[in-house]
Write a protein that holds these residues in place. Structure first.
Motif, PDB file in Angstrom:
ATOM      1  N   PRO A 133      23.113   7.320  55.042  1.00 20.34           N
ATOM      2  CA  PRO A 133      23.566   8.305  56.018  1.00 20.34           C
ATOM      3  C   PRO A 133      21.931   8.205  56.400  1.00 20.34           C
ATOM      4  O   PRO A 133      21.742   8.903  57.839  1.00 20.34           O
ATOM      5  N   LEU A 134      20.227   9.165  55.665  1.00 25.24           N
ATOM      6  CA  LEU A 134      19.924   9.583  56.105  1.00 25.24           C
ATOM      7  C   LEU A 134      19.067   8.756  57.561  1.00 25.24           C
ATOM      8  O   LEU A 134      18.481   9.318  58.091  1.00 25.24           O
ATOM      9  N   TYR A 135      19.422   7.449  57.719  1.00 29.04           N
ATOM     10  CA  TYR A 135      18.167   6.210  58.487  1.00 29.04           C
ATOM     11  C   TYR A 135      19.451   6.765  59.770  1.00 29.04           C
ATOM     12  O   TYR A 135      19.126   5.089  61.306  1.00 29.04           O
ATOM     13  N   MET A 147      19.766  15.054  63.664  1.00 34.87           N
ATOM     14  CA  MET A 147      19.870  14.262  62.094  1.00 34.87           C
ATOM     15  C   MET A 147      21.419  14.591  61.601  1.00 34.87           C
ATOM     16  O   MET A 147      22.144  15.320  61.668  1.00 34.87           O
ATOM     17  N   ALA A 148      21.389  13.488  60.448  1.00 39.91           N
ATOM     18  CA  ALA A 148      23.047  12.908  60.241  1.00 39.91           C
ATOM     19  C   ALA A 148      22.521  14.068  59.018  1.00 39.91           C
ATOM     20  O   ALA A 148      21.276  14.754  58.134  1.00 39.91           O
ATOM     21  N   GLU A 149      24.084  14.637  58.860  1.00 43.02           N
ATOM     22  CA  GLU A 149      24.518  16.522  57.571  1.00 43.02           C
ATOM     23  C   GLU A 149      25.472  15.274  56.867  1.00 43.02           C
ATOM     24  O   GLU A 149      25.689  14.281  56.878  1.00 43.02           O
ATOM     25  N   LEU A 150      24.819  15.260  55.530  1.00 46.47           N
ATOM     26  CA  LEU A 150      24.892  14.387  54.051  1.00 46.47           C
ATOM     27  C   LEU A 150      26.252  15.284  53.130  1.00 46.47           C
ATOM     28  O   LEU A 150      25.874  15.932  53.278  1.00 46.47           O
ATOM     29  N   GLY A 151      27.013  14.667  53.653  1.00 50.30           N
ATOM     30  CA  GLY A 151      28.237  15.071  52.756  1.00 50.30           C
ATOM     31  C   GLY A 151      29.491  15.893  53.687  1.00 50.30           C
ATOM     32  O   GLY A 151      30.004  16.070  52.816  1.00 50.30           O
ATOM     33  N   ALA A 152      28.541  15.703  54.737  1.00 52.10           N
ATOM     34  CA  ALA A 152      29.852  16.397  55.923  1.00 52.10           C
ATOM     35  C   ALA A 152      30.925  16.232  55.703  1.00 52.10           C
ATOM     36  O   ALA A 152      32.494  16.991  55.830  1.00 52.10           O
ATOM     37  N   ASP A 153      31.126  15.008  56.875  1.00 51.79           N
ATOM     38  CA  ASP A 153      32.458  14.123  56.384  1.00 51.79           C
ATOM     39  C   ASP A 153      32.846  13.437  55.209  1.00 51.79           C
ATOM     40  O   ASP A 153      31.875  12.415  54.024  1.00 51.79           O
ATOM     41  N   GLU A 154      34.163  13.496  55.457  1.00 54.34           N
ATOM     42  CA  GLU A 154      35.120  12.874  54.106  1.00 54.34           C
ATOM     43  C   GLU A 154      34.460  11.150  54.496  1.00 54.34           C
ATOM     44  O   GLU A 154      34.869  10.046  53.762  1.00 54.34           O
ATOM     45  N   GLY A 188      14.952   1.413  57.255  1.00 49.98           N
ATOM     46  CA  GLY A 188      14.125   2.277  56.078  1.00 49.98           C
ATOM     47  C   GLY A 188      14.026   3.890  57.217  1.00 49.98           C
ATOM     48  O   GLY A 188      14.184   3.364  58.361  1.00 49.98           O
ATOM     49  N   LEU A 189      13.537   4.618  56.583  1.00 51.71           N
ATOM     50  CA  LEU A 189      12.647   5.497  57.423  1.00 51.71           C
ATOM     51  C   LEU A 189      11.664   5.592  58.787  1.00 51.71           C
ATOM     52  O   LEU A 189      11.512   6.245  59.574  1.00 51.71           O
ATOM     53  N   ILE A 190      10.565   4.208  58.365  1.00 41.68           N
ATOM     54  CA  ILE A 190      10.344   3.495  59.549  1.00 41.68           C
ATOM     55  C   ILE A 190      10.254   2.646  60.086  1.00 41.68           C
ATOM     56  O   ILE A 190       9.047   2.562  61.042  1.00 41.68           O
ATOM     57  N   GLY A 191      11.130   1.872  60.225  1.00 41.30           N
ATOM     58  CA  GLY A 191      11.009   0.618  60.936  1.00 41.30           C
ATOM     59  C   GLY A 191      11.628   1.350  61.958  1.00 41.30           C
ATOM     60  O   GLY A 191      11.308   1.928  62.771  1.00 41.30           O
ATOM     61  N   LYS A 192      11.794  -0.085  62.940  1.00 40.29           N
ATOM     62  CA  LYS A 192      12.373  -0.288  64.371  1.00 40.29           C
ATOM     63  C   LYS A 192      13.920   0.624  64.795  1.00 40.29           C
ATOM     64  O   LYS A 192      14.609  -0.289  63.970  1.00 40.29           O
TER      65      LYS A 192
END
Length: 199
Positions: A133-135, A147-154, A188-192
């Motif tokens: 989810p962080l990607y 940015m994506a919010e972790l765990g907010a949506d079921e 990944g956090l720094i990919g394309k």
């Protein structure tokens, strides 16, 4: 003749100085060692629990996404668009499809001011890719990136590794009420980044 003894710590006649007393051992090393071991144990325990939770949600996501992925993967145009003399079309290494969806509040979401987008990631490459989810990031119609919010949506998209040919579907959620325009996925956090319009 009576024997006279020198006081303790004084040289004994004919024997010299007595051996020094043994120093008391400190338990500080044991305490530090057990504390470090406890911290490492907690980290390992959290990792195992996290893996079990993500494994359970990825199984659920895989079961739910299988029927949805089966219908669009067999369009009637596929056989017609492949002439026998032409080379086959080259697919993108990673395919991202984003659709509007309703926000399904989880127990850890604070309030109802969230916007969710249903995202399907398909690995068309020959190497495994990671999905987390962080990607993901959602850009709204005003150009603001959320940015994506972790765990907010079921139905949050699972943290998985996709082998070649596999796909996963889940929700990516941003904080606030807005109209989603595009979703960007980065392996990944720094990919394309790979961008998809929200339909």
């Amino acid at each position: 003749m009576s024997q006279q003894f020198s006081p303790p710590g004084q040289p004994q006649p004919g024997y010299g100085y007595p051996p020094p007393p043994q120093p008391k051992k400190s338990n500080a090393g044991k305490i530090v060692g057990f504390s470090c071991l406890g911290i490492v144990g907690c980290i390992v325990l959290l990792g195992v629990v996290g893996a079990l939770l993500s494994s359970g949600s990825s199984d659920k996501t895989a079961k739910e996404s299988a029927p949805a992925a089966a219908a669009p993967s067999a369009p009637a145009q596929a056989p017609e668009s492949k002439p026998s003399s032409a080379a086959p079309e080259k697919k993108a290494a990673v395919d991202v499809v984003a659709k509007k969806t309703e926000f399904k509040k989880s127990i850890i979401a604070q309030g109802d001011e969230y916007t969710s987008v249903s995202v399907t990631i398909t690995n068309n490459s020959s190497k495994p890719i990671n999905v987390n989810p962080l990607y993901f990031a959602i850009t709204d119609t005003n150009g603001t990136k959320h940015m994506a919010e972790l765990g907010a949506d079921e139905d949050q998209i699972a943290t998985v590794e996709l082998a070649p040919g596999e796909n996963v579907t889940g929700a990516v959620t941003g904080k606030g009420a807005f109209t989603a325009k595009t979703v960007t996925y980065t392996d990944g956090l720094i990919g394309k980044g790979i961008r998809a319009d929200v339909s």
